[in-house]
Design an enzyme around this catalytic site. Structure first.
Site, mmCIF file in Angstrom:
data_model
loop_
_atom_site.group_PDB
_atom_site.id
_atom_site.type_symbol
_atom_site.label_atom_id
_atom_site.label_comp_id
_atom_site.label_asym_id
_atom_site.label_seq_id
_atom_site.Cartn_x
_atom_site.Cartn_y
_atom_site.Cartn_z
ATOM 1 N N LYS A 158 0.836 -1.202 0.000
ATOM 2 C CA LYS A 158 0.000 0.000 0.000
ATOM 3 C C LYS A 158 0.869 1.249 0.000
ATOM 4 O O LYS A 158 1.921 1.289 0.640
ATOM 5 C CB LYS A 158 -0.907 0.038 1.239
ATOM 6 C CG LYS A 158 -1.974 -1.044 1.289
ATOM 7 C CD LYS A 158 -2.859 -0.830 2.504
ATOM 8 C CE LYS A 158 -3.973 -1.848 2.567
ATOM 9 N NZ LYS A 158 -4.867 -1.611 3.733
ATOM 10 N N GLY A 165 -7.947 3.346 -3.465
ATOM 11 C CA GLY A 165 -7.540 2.122 -4.155
ATOM 12 C C GLY A 165 -6.283 2.259 -4.991
ATOM 13 O O GLY A 165 -5.827 1.279 -5.591
ATOM 14 N N ILE A 203 -5.416 -10.387 4.361
ATOM 15 C CA ILE A 203 -6.437 -11.249 4.960
ATOM 16 C C ILE A 203 -7.396 -11.714 3.875
ATOM 17 O O ILE A 203 -7.993 -10.893 3.166
ATOM 18 C CB ILE A 203 -7.199 -10.495 6.066
ATOM 19 C CG1 ILE A 203 -6.218 -10.081 7.173
ATOM 20 C CG2 ILE A 203 -8.318 -11.349 6.643
ATOM 21 C CD1 ILE A 203 -6.831 -9.199 8.224
ATOM 22 N N GLU A 288 -7.446 2.021 8.443
ATOM 23 C CA GLU A 288 -7.070 3.418 8.267
ATOM 24 C C GLU A 288 -8.175 4.302 8.828
ATOM 25 O O GLU A 288 -9.260 3.835 9.157
ATOM 26 C CB GLU A 288 -6.831 3.757 6.794
ATOM 27 C CG GLU A 288 -8.058 3.622 5.911
ATOM 28 C CD GLU A 288 -7.762 3.906 4.455
ATOM 29 O OE1 GLU A 288 -6.583 4.036 4.098
ATOM 30 O OE2 GLU A 288 -8.717 3.989 3.667
ATOM 31 N N ARG A 292 -12.450 12.992 7.088
ATOM 32 C CA ARG A 292 -13.376 13.819 6.312
ATOM 33 C C ARG A 292 -14.759 13.176 6.336
ATOM 34 O O ARG A 292 -14.927 12.095 6.888
ATOM 35 C CB ARG A 292 -12.893 13.901 4.854
ATOM 36 C CG ARG A 292 -12.655 12.511 4.254
ATOM 37 C CD ARG A 292 -12.338 12.530 2.783
ATOM 38 N NE ARG A 292 -11.845 11.262 2.292
ATOM 39 C CZ ARG A 292 -12.572 10.188 2.028
ATOM 40 N NH1 ARG A 292 -13.882 10.217 2.250
ATOM 41 N NH2 ARG A 292 -12.027 9.083 1.548
ATOM 42 N N VAL A 295 -18.273 9.526 1.268
ATOM 43 C CA VAL A 295 -19.280 9.452 0.205
ATOM 44 C C VAL A 295 -20.545 8.771 0.735
ATOM 45 O O VAL A 295 -21.668 9.171 0.442
ATOM 46 C CB VAL A 295 -18.737 8.678 -1.010
ATOM 47 C CG1 VAL A 295 -19.822 8.493 -2.074
ATOM 48 C CG2 VAL A 295 -17.530 9.389 -1.610
ATOM 49 N N ARG A 338 -24.016 3.760 -5.813
ATOM 50 C CA ARG A 338 -23.350 4.828 -6.542
ATOM 51 C C ARG A 338 -23.620 4.645 -8.033
ATOM 52 O O ARG A 338 -23.140 3.671 -8.641
ATOM 53 C CB ARG A 338 -21.847 4.821 -6.286
ATOM 54 C CG ARG A 338 -21.455 4.912 -4.816
ATOM 55 C CD ARG A 338 -19.961 5.072 -4.662
ATOM 56 N NE ARG A 338 -19.546 5.012 -3.273
ATOM 57 C CZ ARG A 338 -18.329 5.363 -2.836
ATOM 58 N NH1 ARG A 338 -17.429 5.806 -3.695
ATOM 59 N NH2 ARG A 338 -18.018 5.267 -1.547
#
Length: 451
Positions: A158, A165, A203, A288, A292, A295, A338
């Site tokens: 990461k 992503g 995982i 994480e 903020r 969505v 979405r």
């Protein structure tokens, strides 16, 4: 009291913020790029200021232009929405230096939590379970190979400053890791201007569970339950729900308490989200923190009855939380889809263009968050999401039926969308039964495309 807010964003989240500000009696300033001169948020705000050309780099990411627009219009606060500068610690620090209220956490908190390696250490020190992984950031592939042997395969690479992503790759062997590390590192450098990576044990078939928290400047922190965001493609969320079918009351309580503990450990204020991975054996791990509004915040709003944007503004204004943990009740079930201007049959390629005609559903338990309209031309420079369709029901089965019905009413002509793709998900028995994990959608993609 905050009198005027400049919204440093566009699209549906800008419209969403404007509506809450109206209810609170707060004036608004919209900023827009040249490509967004006819955008809905520019028409709904009290004032609108053009901040640059079409590209995000020259407009919505242009810190100096946004600060200048704030000062010229006399706004005393900036709401960053999500994306763009919402998690940029340098922008938050610039606001602080210019005595502008940043509606979000303090810049040093954003910096600490935005760096995934530092965030992991913060949570470890606070006793929050984290996925086994590297303690330091890595730039050298040989060092990454050494760490992978210690962590154990499979591993996921990461980007330290990543998100959405980008800069993420999974490797099941030493040979695979060498290539995947370099690929992820290159992507991270291009997307975030940083090539520092870290490694975690991967995982298998986890669920993506996130906990919404609110924290004021007086030491009060509450959680508003969880959202299940396991339906993803390429680490991008597609459908979100609240609450999760995977949690019983005991696990929900433990994860909520861990999220509150995590926020306190970071010295966090404002609305925020603690993201966890839940393994098959029901062990949860910190992944994480998003500093903020998310969505998918509407599903939490619907099951709790709270306006999260209003709470953000109240917190930034120095007010105490309007609720205690005992006040919060989860009622019913909410689902968000979405709707994107993209073509699933062509690798989900974005499909900007003119919307020639549009009809969006309504009725009991149906909510639309959008900034598009008939005759609106979707620009090619930004995210392809054009509509968020959210429903609420007394339970998950009612919510699924309501979403299926609402999706069937949507008409968007002139551009290709993922509408049929979402409709097919609602019809699937395995989706309806709720036994889903982060890889479920990827495994059935071909079936969904074929119909």
């Amino acid at each position: 009291m905050i009198q005027k807010i400049l919204i440093a964003n566009r699209g549906e989240i800008a419209v969403r913020i404007i509506r809450t500000c109206r209810e609170m009696g707060i004036r608004t300033v919209a900023v827009y790029s040249e490509a967004d001169k006819d955008a809905l948020h520019t028409q709904l705000a009290d004032e609108a200021v053009c901040i640059g050309p079409a590209s995000a780099r020259d407009s919505y990411l242009n810190m100096e232009q946004i600060i200048s627009a704030t000062m010229v219009t006399g706004a005393d606060a900036i709401h960053p929405g999500f994306g763009f500068l919402s998690e940029n610690s340098k922008f938050a620090a610039l606001c602080e230096a210019c005595h502008i209220i940043f509606i979000g956490p303090e810049s040093q908190v954003i910096e600490k939590l935005g760096n995934k390696a530092i965030a992991r250490k913060t949570m470890t020190d606070a006793g929050i379970p984290v996925i086994p992984g590297s303690e330091e950031s890595v730039t050298d592939v040989e060092r990454a190979l050494e760490l992978a042997e210690e962590i154990g395969y499979p591993v996921i690479v990461k980007a330290v400053l990543g998100g959405g992503g980008k800069g993420m790759r999974t490797a099941y062997s030493k040979e695979e890791l060498r290539q995947q590390f370099l690929t992820a590192q290159k992507e991270s450098a291009q997307a975030f201007g940083d090539d520092h990576m870290y490694l975690e044990h991967f995982i298998e078939k986890p669920k993506h569970i996130e906990i919404q928290i609110l924290a004021d400047q007086h030491g009060n922190v509450v959680h508003l339950g969880e959202r299940d965001c396991s339906i993803q493609r390429n680490h991008q969320k597609v459908i979100e729900e609240a609450p999760s079918t995977a949690l019983d009351e005991d696990l929900r309580k433990r994860m909520g308490e861990a999220a509150v503990k995590a926020a306190k450990a970071a010295g966090y204020t404002s609305a925020g989200t603690i993201e966890f991975l839940l393994s098959a054996d029901r062990t949860f791990y910190f992944m994480e923190m998003n500093t903020r509004i998310q969505v998918e915040h509407p599903v939490t709003e619907w099951v709790t009855g709270m306006d999260l944007v209003k709470e953000q503004i109240r917190i930034a204004d120095g007010q105490k939380l309007s609720v205690t943990q005992e006040d919060i009740r989860i009622t019913g079930h909410a689902i968000e889809c979405r709707i994107n201007a993209e073509d699933p049959s062509r690798g989900f390629r974005p499909c900007p263009g003119m919307i020639s005609d549009m009809y969006l559903p309504g009725g009991f338990g149906v909510r639309i968050d959008s900034a598009v309209y008939s005759g609106y031309s979707i620009p090619p420079w930004y995210d392809s999401m054009i509509v968020k369709l959210i429903v609420h029901g007394k339970d998950r089965q009612e919510a699924i039926r309501r979403m299926h019905s609402a999706l069937g009413e949507v008409i968007i002509e002139g551009v290709t969308t993922n509408l049929e793709f979402l409709y097919r998900i609602m019809e699937r028995k395995d989706y309806q039964e709720g036994d889903l994990d982060n890889g479920w959608l990827e495994r059935i993609l071909d079936e969904l495309k074929e119909g």
